[in-house]
Design a protein around this motif. Structure first.
Motif, PDB file in Angstrom:
ATOM      1  N   LEU A 126       0.845  -1.087  -0.116  1.00  0.00           N
ATOM      2  CA  LEU A 126       0.163  -0.087  -0.124  1.00  0.00           C
ATOM      3  C   LEU A 126       0.741   1.203  -0.175  1.00  0.00           C
ATOM      4  CD1 LEU A 126      -2.641  -1.024   2.502  1.00  0.00           C
ATOM      5  CD2 LEU A 126      -3.152  -0.641   0.111  1.00  0.00           C
ATOM      6  N   PHE A 127       1.787   1.190   0.669  1.00  0.00           N
ATOM      7  CA  PHE A 127       2.820   2.398   0.955  1.00  0.00           C
ATOM      8  C   PHE A 127       3.900   2.439  -0.258  1.00  0.00           C
ATOM      9  CE2 PHE A 127       1.605   2.310   5.226  1.00  0.00           C
ATOM     10  CZ  PHE A 127       1.123   3.696   5.592  1.00  0.00           C
ATOM     11  N   ASP A 128       4.073   1.323  -0.996  1.00  0.00           N
ATOM     12  CA  ASP A 128       4.912   1.366  -2.214  1.00  0.00           C
ATOM     13  C   ASP A 128       4.043   1.847  -3.322  1.00  0.00           C
ATOM     14  OD1 ASP A 128       7.481   0.771  -3.314  1.00  0.00           O
ATOM     15  OD2 ASP A 128       6.368  -0.889  -4.550  1.00  0.00           O
ATOM     16  N   ASN A 129       2.573   2.026  -2.987  1.00  0.00           N
ATOM     17  CA  ASN A 129       2.004   2.539  -4.179  1.00  0.00           C
ATOM     18  C   ASN A 129       1.528   4.096  -3.931  1.00  0.00           C
ATOM     19  OD1 ASN A 129       1.079   0.426  -6.489  1.00  0.00           O
ATOM     20  ND2 ASN A 129       1.357  -0.723  -4.754  1.00  0.00           N
ATOM     21  N   MET A 130       2.332   4.704  -2.814  1.00  0.00           N
ATOM     22  CA  MET A 130       2.051   6.033  -2.443  1.00  0.00           C
ATOM     23  C   MET A 130       3.333   6.596  -2.917  1.00  0.00           C
ATOM     24  SD  MET A 130      -0.295   6.030   1.072  1.00  0.00           S
ATOM     25  CE  MET A 130      -1.549   4.864   1.378  1.00  0.00           C
ATOM     26  N   ASN A 131       3.253   8.006  -2.981  1.00  0.00           N
ATOM     27  CA  ASN A 131       4.526   8.831  -3.129  1.00  0.00           C
ATOM     28  C   ASN A 131       4.865   8.961  -1.608  1.00  0.00           C
ATOM     29  OD1 ASN A 131       3.244  11.360  -2.320  1.00  0.00           O
ATOM     30  ND2 ASN A 131       2.595  11.342  -4.361  1.00  0.00           N
ATOM     31  N   LEU A 132       6.172   9.605  -1.528  1.00  0.00           N
ATOM     32  CA  LEU A 132       6.693   9.668  -0.065  1.00  0.00           C
ATOM     33  C   LEU A 132       5.793  10.827   0.919  1.00  0.00           C
ATOM     34  CD1 LEU A 132       8.816   9.547   2.111  1.00  0.00           C
ATOM     35  CD2 LEU A 132      10.056  11.185   0.968  1.00  0.00           C
ATOM     36  N   HIS A 133       5.219  12.065   0.239  1.00  0.00           N
ATOM     37  CA  HIS A 133       4.707  12.895   0.607  1.00  0.00           C
ATOM     38  C   HIS A 133       3.190  12.365   1.112  1.00  0.00           C
ATOM     39  CE1 HIS A 133       3.536  17.020   1.958  1.00  0.00           C
ATOM     40  NE2 HIS A 133       2.506  16.882   1.054  1.00  0.00           N
ATOM     41  N   LEU A 134       2.646  11.792   0.215  1.00  0.00           N
ATOM     42  CA  LEU A 134       1.251  11.231   0.639  1.00  0.00           C
ATOM     43  C   LEU A 134       1.317  10.168   1.672  1.00  0.00           C
ATOM     44  CD1 LEU A 134      -1.597  11.075   0.099  1.00  0.00           C
ATOM     45  CD2 LEU A 134      -1.351   9.429  -1.828  1.00  0.00           C
ATOM     46  N   ALA A 135       2.396   9.274   1.506  1.00  0.00           N
ATOM     47  CA  ALA A 135       2.549   8.228   2.589  1.00  0.00           C
ATOM     48  C   ALA A 135       2.568   8.780   4.078  1.00  0.00           C
ATOM     49  CB  ALA A 135       3.828   7.405   2.304  1.00  0.00           C
ATOM     50  N   CYS A 136       3.577   9.939   4.221  1.00  0.00           N
ATOM     51  CA  CYS A 136       3.674  10.472   5.651  1.00  0.00           C
ATOM     52  C   CYS A 136       2.197  11.033   6.011  1.00  0.00           C
ATOM     53  CB  CYS A 136       4.654  11.547   5.422  1.00  0.00           C
ATOM     54  SG  CYS A 136       6.416  10.832   5.008  1.00  0.00           S
ATOM     55  N   LEU A 137       1.504  11.666   4.985  1.00  0.00           N
ATOM     56  CA  LEU A 137       0.542  12.411   5.498  1.00  0.00           C
ATOM     57  C   LEU A 137      -0.665  11.406   6.120  1.00  0.00           C
ATOM     58  CD1 LEU A 137      -0.050  15.374   2.889  1.00  0.00           C
ATOM     59  CD2 LEU A 137       0.885  15.272   5.279  1.00  0.00           C
ATOM     60  N   ALA A 138      -0.782  10.133   5.168  1.00  0.00           N
ATOM     61  CA  ALA A 138      -1.715   9.159   5.496  1.00  0.00           C
ATOM     62  C   ALA A 138      -1.382   8.356   6.801  1.00  0.00           C
ATOM     63  CB  ALA A 138      -1.580   8.020   4.278  1.00  0.00           C
ATOM     64  N   ILE A 139       0.043   8.196   7.047  1.00  0.00           N
ATOM     65  CA  ILE A 139       0.371   7.680   8.350  1.00  0.00           C
ATOM     66  C   ILE A 139       0.087   8.639   9.623  1.00  0.00           C
ATOM     67  CG2 ILE A 139       2.461   7.062   9.980  1.00  0.00           C
ATOM     68  CD1 ILE A 139       3.702   6.173   7.359  1.00  0.00           C
ATOM     69  N   LEU A 140       0.246   9.861   9.239  1.00  0.00           N
ATOM     70  CA  LEU A 140      -0.068  11.019  10.392  1.00  0.00           C
ATOM     71  C   LEU A 140      -1.567  10.974  10.649  1.00  0.00           C
ATOM     72  CD1 LEU A 140       2.306  13.784   9.544  1.00  0.00           C
ATOM     73  CD2 LEU A 140       2.562  12.300  11.437  1.00  0.00           C
ATOM     74  N   ALA A 141      -2.411  10.765   9.773  1.00  0.00           N
ATOM     75  CA  ALA A 141      -3.669  10.791   9.792  1.00  0.00           C
ATOM     76  C   ALA A 141      -4.248   9.267  10.247  1.00  0.00           C
ATOM     77  CB  ALA A 141      -4.619  11.388   8.693  1.00  0.00           C
ATOM     78  N   GLY A 142      -3.953   8.152   9.702  1.00  0.00           N
ATOM     79  CA  GLY A 142      -4.549   7.166   9.824  1.00  0.00           C
ATOM     80  C   GLY A 142      -4.052   6.143  11.037  1.00  0.00           C
ATOM     81  N   ASP A 143      -2.719   6.655  11.682  1.00  0.00           N
ATOM     82  CA  ASP A 143      -2.768   5.972  12.958  1.00  0.00           C
ATOM     83  C   ASP A 143      -3.408   6.221  13.895  1.00  0.00           C
ATOM     84  OD1 ASP A 143      -1.326   5.287  15.297  1.00  0.00           O
ATOM     85  OD2 ASP A 143       0.406   4.976  14.371  1.00  0.00           O
ATOM     86  N   PRO A 144      -3.681   7.554  14.314  1.00  0.00           N
ATOM     87  CA  PRO A 144      -4.588   7.931  15.409  1.00  0.00           C
ATOM     88  C   PRO A 144      -5.863   7.927  15.138  1.00  0.00           C
ATOM     89  CG  PRO A 144      -3.459   9.890  14.414  1.00  0.00           C
ATOM     90  CD  PRO A 144      -2.858   8.759  13.912  1.00  0.00           C
ATOM     91  N   LEU A 145      -6.209   8.303  13.939  1.00  0.00           N
ATOM     92  CA  LEU A 145      -7.697   7.758  13.583  1.00  0.00           C
ATOM     93  C   LEU A 145      -8.197   6.538  13.698  1.00  0.00           C
ATOM     94  CD1 LEU A 145     -10.456   8.603  11.878  1.00  0.00           C
ATOM     95  CD2 LEU A 145      -9.237   7.805   9.860  1.00  0.00           C
ATOM     96  N   CYS A 146      -7.277   5.486  13.504  1.00  0.00           N
ATOM     97  CA  CYS A 146      -7.800   4.161  13.418  1.00  0.00           C
ATOM     98  C   CYS A 146      -7.659   3.686  15.149  1.00  0.00           C
ATOM     99  CB  CYS A 146      -7.052   3.314  12.720  1.00  0.00           C
ATOM    100  SG  CYS A 146      -7.542   3.700  10.854  1.00  0.00           S
TER     101      CYS A 146
END
Length: 253
Positions: A126-146
């Motif tokens: 999943l992260f290999d199919n995101m660019n670095l910038h989007l992957a970082c933002l996704a983690i910052l949002a996804g970890d606390p959200l979930c």
């Protein structure tokens, strides 16, 4: 603040316990799941820091692996252990008693091994199919959200064991209105980092997974355990990142 300190001690392996401010009474640990999203801010920032730094030195694929490893070290693979036990128990148990017995067994079984293999494989892809910038933002949002979404499990299900038979000897308290507001803020606020509002639709994926897991747990063991909490978080998080990839393709973002 004492409950947040207890959550940081409980959900991470960082040496917070060495600090006087983090020496809290045992009863505060009954509240830790209510502040799980707060811990998500810490684990996501560290994971993103490793990913961002490593990606500027090493190939992106290696940076992803190091980022995953960093969270495993921070949490002591607490949630991944829960995921393996969850699949072992729910895959091999025919009754509530047998399912709970398998989940408490320290040995990992076939279902647990397979679940971890596919979890890490999908997480990486999943992260290999995101660019670095989007992957970082996704983690910052996804970890606390979930973690926020998974923490709602206490509102829908009772604890399936007793405090004496629990692995951690702790039964979580349900959220009060005040803790629910705090948890909601820490869980949802990072979503603003996803600059395109289309990505906010990805929250529907972990909500759907959460509902399915609630029904499964209610049917199988008529409640939840600590392992169920860890598995719920990881599966919700995985579905959130999957949702982002799907939205990327649908909206051609």
């Amino acid at each position: 603040m004492k409950s947040i300190a207890a959550a940081l001690v409980f959900f991470t392996r960082l040496p917070f316990w060495r600090l006087k401010a983090f020496n809290v009474r045992p009863d505060y640990f009954k509240q830790v799941i209510n502040y799980w999203a707060v811990v998500g801010w810490l684990t996501s920032v560290i994971m993103v820091g490793v990913l961002w730094s490593a990606a500027h030195i090493l190939p992106y694929s290696i940076a992803i692996v190091l980022a995953i490893l960093s969270r495993l070290l921070i949490t002591g693979a607490l949630h991944e252990d829960g995921l393996a036990d969850f699949f072992d128990g729910f895959g091999g148990g025919n009754t509530k008693e047998r399912t709970l017995e398998i989940m408490k067994d320290s040995h990992i079984g076939t279902y647990g091994v397979i679940s971890l293999i596919f979890y890490f494989l999908l997480f990486y892809l999943l992260f290999d199919n995101m660019n670095l910038h989007l992957a970082c933002l996704a983690i910052l949002a996804g970890d606390p959200l979930c973690k926020f979404i998974a923490s709602q499990i206490t509102l829908f299900l009772p604890y399936a064991r007793t405090a004496e038979t629990s692995k951690s000897k702790t039964v979580y308290n349900k959220m009060s209105i005040g803790t629910a507001i705090i948890s909601c803020i820490f869980g949802l606020l990072p979503l603003v980092l996803l600059w395109k509002f289309h990505f906010w639709l990805a929250i529907l994926f972990p909500i759907f997974v959460f509902i399915l897991l609630i029904f499964l747990m209610r049917k199988k063991i008529q409640g939840y355990t600590g392992d169920c909490c860890g598995a719920t978080f990881l599966l919700c998080e995985l579905s959130f990142y999957l949702g982002i990839i799907i939205l990327l393709r649908i909206f051609n973002l």
